[in-house]
Design a protein around this motif. Structure first.
Motif, PDB file in Angstrom:
ATOM      1  N   ASN A 166       0.798  -1.221   0.000  1.00  0.00           N
ATOM      2  CA  ASN A 166       0.000   0.000   0.000  1.00  0.00           C
ATOM      3  C   ASN A 166       0.833   1.276   0.000  1.00  0.00           C
ATOM      4  O   ASN A 166       0.281   2.370  -0.166  1.00  0.00           O
ATOM      5  CB  ASN A 166      -0.928   0.000   1.212  1.00  0.00           C
ATOM      6  N   TYR A 167       2.128   1.139   0.200  1.00  0.00           N
ATOM      7  CA  TYR A 167       3.012   2.299   0.234  1.00  0.00           C
ATOM      8  C   TYR A 167       4.277   1.989  -0.569  1.00  0.00           C
ATOM      9  O   TYR A 167       4.224   1.220  -1.515  1.00  0.00           O
ATOM     10  CB  TYR A 167       3.317   2.682   1.687  1.00  0.00           C
ATOM     11  N   ALA A 168       5.400   2.579  -0.218  1.00  0.00           N
ATOM     12  CA  ALA A 168       6.618   2.446  -1.018  1.00  0.00           C
ATOM     13  C   ALA A 168       7.691   1.667  -0.272  1.00  0.00           C
ATOM     14  O   ALA A 168       7.860   1.818   0.942  1.00  0.00           O
ATOM     15  CB  ALA A 168       7.152   3.832  -1.399  1.00  0.00           C
ATOM     16  N   MET A 169       8.410   0.838  -1.023  1.00  0.00           N
ATOM     17  CA  MET A 169       9.498   0.046  -0.467  1.00  0.00           C
ATOM     18  C   MET A 169      10.688   0.106  -1.417  1.00  0.00           C
ATOM     19  O   MET A 169      10.524   0.213  -2.629  1.00  0.00           O
ATOM     20  CB  MET A 169       9.047  -1.413  -0.291  1.00  0.00           C
ATOM     21  N   SER A 170      11.888   0.019  -0.869  1.00  0.00           N
ATOM     22  CA  SER A 170      13.104  -0.048  -1.675  1.00  0.00           C
ATOM     23  C   SER A 170      13.674  -1.461  -1.647  1.00  0.00           C
ATOM     24  O   SER A 170      13.634  -2.128  -0.615  1.00  0.00           O
ATOM     25  CB  SER A 170      14.162   0.924  -1.138  1.00  0.00           C
ATOM     26  N   ASP A 171      14.201  -1.900  -2.788  1.00  0.00           N
ATOM     27  CA  ASP A 171      14.948  -3.158  -2.813  1.00  0.00           C
ATOM     28  C   ASP A 171      16.420  -2.913  -3.144  1.00  0.00           C
ATOM     29  O   ASP A 171      17.139  -3.818  -3.543  1.00  0.00           O
ATOM     30  CB  ASP A 171      14.342  -4.157  -3.799  1.00  0.00           C
ATOM     31  N   ASN A 172      16.844  -1.655  -2.957  1.00  0.00           N
ATOM     32  CA  ASN A 172      18.227  -1.301  -3.291  1.00  0.00           C
ATOM     33  C   ASN A 172      18.782  -0.311  -2.269  1.00  0.00           C
ATOM     34  O   ASN A 172      19.408   0.685  -2.611  1.00  0.00           O
ATOM     35  CB  ASN A 172      18.297  -0.700  -4.698  1.00  0.00           C
ATOM     36  N   SER A 173      18.550  -0.629  -0.982  1.00  0.00           N
ATOM     37  CA  SER A 173      19.003   0.238   0.100  1.00  0.00           C
ATOM     38  C   SER A 173      19.931  -0.549   1.016  1.00  0.00           C
ATOM     39  O   SER A 173      19.688  -1.731   1.287  1.00  0.00           O
ATOM     40  CB  SER A 173      17.810   0.768   0.895  1.00  0.00           C
ATOM     41  N   PHE A 174      20.970   0.102   1.527  1.00  0.00           N
ATOM     42  CA  PHE A 174      22.057  -0.619   2.169  1.00  0.00           C
ATOM     43  C   PHE A 174      22.444  -0.039   3.526  1.00  0.00           C
ATOM     44  O   PHE A 174      22.227   1.145   3.811  1.00  0.00           O
ATOM     45  CB  PHE A 174      23.300  -0.601   1.255  1.00  0.00           C
ATOM     46  N   ASN A 175      23.015  -0.923   4.330  1.00  0.00           N
ATOM     47  CA  ASN A 175      23.724  -0.501   5.528  1.00  0.00           C
ATOM     48  C   ASN A 175      24.886   0.378   5.078  1.00  0.00           C
ATOM     49  O   ASN A 175      25.642  -0.011   4.180  1.00  0.00           O
ATOM     50  CB  ASN A 175      24.239  -1.744   6.252  1.00  0.00           C
ATOM     51  N   THR A 176      25.048   1.534   5.664  1.00  0.00           N
ATOM     52  CA  THR A 176      26.079   2.459   5.192  1.00  0.00           C
ATOM     53  C   THR A 176      27.468   1.834   5.267  1.00  0.00           C
ATOM     54  O   THR A 176      28.275   1.978   4.343  1.00  0.00           O
ATOM     55  CB  THR A 176      26.035   3.763   6.009  1.00  0.00           C
ATOM     56  N   THR A 177      27.766   1.133   6.347  1.00  0.00           N
ATOM     57  CA  THR A 177      29.025   0.406   6.467  1.00  0.00           C
ATOM     58  C   THR A 177      28.720  -1.021   6.919  1.00  0.00           C
ATOM     59  O   THR A 177      27.574  -1.382   7.151  1.00  0.00           O
ATOM     60  CB  THR A 177      29.973   1.067   7.480  1.00  0.00           C
ATOM     61  N   PHE A 178      29.731  -1.829   7.022  1.00  0.00           N
ATOM     62  CA  PHE A 178      29.593  -3.159   7.598  1.00  0.00           C
ATOM     63  C   PHE A 178      29.554  -3.044   9.124  1.00  0.00           C
ATOM     64  O   PHE A 178      30.021  -2.064   9.699  1.00  0.00           O
ATOM     65  CB  PHE A 178      30.767  -4.047   7.181  1.00  0.00           C
ATOM     66  N   GLY A 179      28.994  -4.071   9.775  1.00  0.00           N
ATOM     67  CA  GLY A 179      29.072  -4.114  11.223  1.00  0.00           C
ATOM     68  C   GLY A 179      27.730  -4.121  11.922  1.00  0.00           C
ATOM     69  O   GLY A 179      26.668  -4.138  11.285  1.00  0.00           O
ATOM     70  N   PRO A 180      27.750  -4.079  13.261  1.00  0.00           N
ATOM     71  CA  PRO A 180      26.561  -4.254  14.089  1.00  0.00           C
ATOM     72  C   PRO A 180      25.780  -2.970  14.335  1.00  0.00           C
ATOM     73  O   PRO A 180      25.883  -2.008  13.567  1.00  0.00           O
ATOM     74  CB  PRO A 180      27.151  -4.827  15.388  1.00  0.00           C
ATOM     75  N   SER A 181      25.059  -2.937  15.456  1.00  0.00           N
ATOM     76  CA  SER A 181      24.066  -1.895  15.710  1.00  0.00           C
ATOM     77  C   SER A 181      24.638  -0.486  15.822  1.00  0.00           C
ATOM     78  O   SER A 181      24.126   0.452  15.208  1.00  0.00           O
ATOM     79  CB  SER A 181      23.310  -2.215  17.009  1.00  0.00           C
ATOM     80  N   THR A 182      25.675  -0.308  16.623  1.00  0.00           N
ATOM     81  CA  THR A 182      26.153   1.052  16.895  1.00  0.00           C
ATOM     82  C   THR A 182      26.620   1.781  15.639  1.00  0.00           C
ATOM     83  O   THR A 182      26.235   2.939  15.432  1.00  0.00           O
ATOM     84  CB  THR A 182      27.255   1.035  17.972  1.00  0.00           C
ATOM     85  N   PRO A 183      27.425   1.157  14.767  1.00  0.00           N
ATOM     86  CA  PRO A 183      27.771   1.872  13.531  1.00  0.00           C
ATOM     87  C   PRO A 183      26.545   2.263  12.712  1.00  0.00           C
ATOM     88  O   PRO A 183      26.496   3.367  12.155  1.00  0.00           O
ATOM     89  CB  PRO A 183      28.652   0.863  12.779  1.00  0.00           C
TER      90      PRO A 183
END
Length: 508
Positions: A166-183
């Motif tokens: 019903n709305y918009a979704m991306s299939d080409n969006s990324f974690n800015t860097t590698f790694g866990p929650s804090t980054p």
């Protein structure tokens, strides 16, 4: 609207009448009128609400979208006609995957799983230079090593699939860097993981193994400016600016609202009966910066001050968000973080508890008068190491730290492009990204390249804040605007879901 135009409108309508319809605020000094900076936006969006979840790769939640198995006993999902396809798990990836195991569908009864390994180096090794074939060896967790490959479909993450319909979704969006929650959390608010200083037992030590390397945060140290942080854990303090500083400079209201912030000892159980503390310090990025921290977790001095400068310093409990929003005082920019048991993090949370939080939040927001000018951005901090078959190549930024980088081999994750800071290799894993708003495109899949800092960029651009600087990823972030239809009147249709099933609530 420009100030000159506003003044002309005042003369025709009167200040009181105008403010009653636009919820504006003014201050008077002689004949001068100052427009509320919250409303001075480049788009019709006056409120951005970011729901920042935990530890999900795109394929883990949307790999087979929009096709669900629909077994008996699970909420049924049937895609609308002409639903666009996504870059998901093809038949070949499902039956002849280059990893040791093929991906398997997890049922609704398997919502609670072990946590995966999602460290900076482990994720790079799993990518194996873009072959995406070493997840089992490097990011699997628990006793079942094949689990890291597995995925849910629309019979479990039903609410999210219905929002995508019903709305918009991306299939080409990324974690800015590698790694866990804090980054991931730091990148959301600043686009910058460099500038970290480590502390052990309150003593400044600089880098900390597995947490801070060459001044860049790569792990999950607790925030140094949070008195709820574990004194036995490594801590980090961040230099530089974040989006809170930019918003303060422009006098735009904002806040980070997190479950358990008021009572950091409170606990809740997930659907499996496993208890966890609601508040997690290393999920609260503004507490790493002295300028935006609320070390003692002081409450706002009043409901009216929520979003403004006072003793809470823009850091709040989730209940404060609803106190403000229900009184018509929702900040222009709000970051909402669920309590641990509802944040989706494998190991102590799950997609069904997460669904309750997301659906209840969006159902509530849609009932508010501010909804017609609101955009909810649903995003995640990291992939948890779950399998995803897509790598953005080439990397936007590289790193050549012999101790931590391993994407193309020991010490090789490409060459740094954003300054000379090491240990900021990215983009990392692909993550879900959805926009739920009266201005969102309908049943739309965006293929534009974005990352976590695209959310930061949207906020910066919408309120004309300027950029973070110091080689922040916001300087190269792709735009999210393709997920919006900003040239037409907002849709008056609303989607209310059942938090238990994730299915639309039928009107009586």
């Amino acid at each position: 609207m420009k100030e000159t135009a506003m003044k002309k409108l005042f003369s025709v309508m009167g200040i009181a009448a105008l403010c009653s319809t636009m919820a504006c605020s003014t201050t008077h000094a002689g004949n001068n009128t100052q427009v509320n900076p919250d409303l001075d936006t480049k788009t019709p969006i006056k409120h951005v609400v970011v729901l920042f979840g935990e530890n999900v790769s795109f394929d883990h939640y949307f790999g087979t979208y929009p096709h669900a198995k629909n077994p008996d006993g699970e909420p049924k999902f049937t895609a609308k006609p002409n639903t666009p396809s996504v870059n998901g798990l093809s038949k070949e990836l499902l039956t002849n995957n280059p990893n040791q195991f093929n991906p398997k569908r997890l049922s609704r009864a398997q919502a609670v799983t072990d946590d995966m390994d999602h460290e900076y180096t482990a994720e790079q090794k799993a990518f194996n230079g873009g072959k995406m074939d070493k997840f089992v060896e490097n990011t699997s967790g628990g006793t079942d090593k094949s689990l890291v490959m597995d995925y849910y479909d629309g019979n479990t993450v039903t609410g999210l699939w219905n929002y995508a319909q019903n709305y918009a979704m991306s299939d080409n969006s990324f974690n800015t860097t590698f790694g866990p929650s804090t980054p991931g959390a730091l990148n959301l608010i600043s686009g910058q993981t460099h500038g970290g200083t480590g502390f052990v037992n309150g003593v400044k030590v600089g880098d900390i193994e597995e947490n801070i390397a060459n001044g860049s945060v790569i792990g999950d140290p607790d925030p140094h400016y949070d008195n709820a942080s574990n004194t036995k854990r490594a801590q980090a303090a961040m230099d530089g600016k974040n989006v809170g500083d930019l918003l303060n400079k422009k006098s735009v209201t904002w806040g980070w609202f997190q479950g358990g912030f008021r009572d950091t000892t409170a606990k809740h159980a997930n659907i499996a009966g496993q208890y966890s503390t609601d508040y997690n310090p290393h999920h609260e990025p503004f507490q790493y910066y002295k300028s935006t921290a609320n070390p003692d977790h002081l409450p706002p001095s009043s409901v009216e001050k929520i979003g403004h400068n006072d003793q809470a310093n823009h850091q709040y409990d989730l209940e404060d968000f609803w106190k403000a929003a229900d009184k018509g005082n929702m900040p222009a920019v709000s970051f909402l973080k669920a309590a641990n048991y509802q944040d989706g993090h494998a190991g102590y949370s799950d997609p069904l508890d997460e669904q309750h939080f997301i659906v209840n939040t969006i159902n509530h927001l849609q009932k508010l008068p501010d909804w017609k000018q609101t955009a909810v951005v649903l995003a995640y901090d990291d992939s948890d190491g779950w399998y995803d078959h897509v790598m953005h190549n080439p990397l936007v930024n590289g790193s050549d730290d012999l101790k931590t980088d391993a994407l193309y081999g020991p010490g090789d994750a490409g060459k740094p492009r954003l300054g000379s800071y090491k240990d900021r290799a990215g983009f990392g894993p692909r993550l879900p990204l959805l926009v739920i708003s009266p201005y969102a495109k309908k049943n739309f899949v965006d293929h534009s390249l974005t990352d976590q800092t695209s959310i930061l960029r949207f906020i910066e651009d919408n309120w004309s804040l300027g950029k973070i600087g110091d080689y922040s990823f916001d300087s190269v972030a792709g735009s999210m605007e393709n997920m919006f239809d900003l040239n037409h009147a907002p849709s008056d249709k609303k989607l209310f879901l059942d938090p238990e099933t994730g299915q639309p609530i039928k009107k009586k």
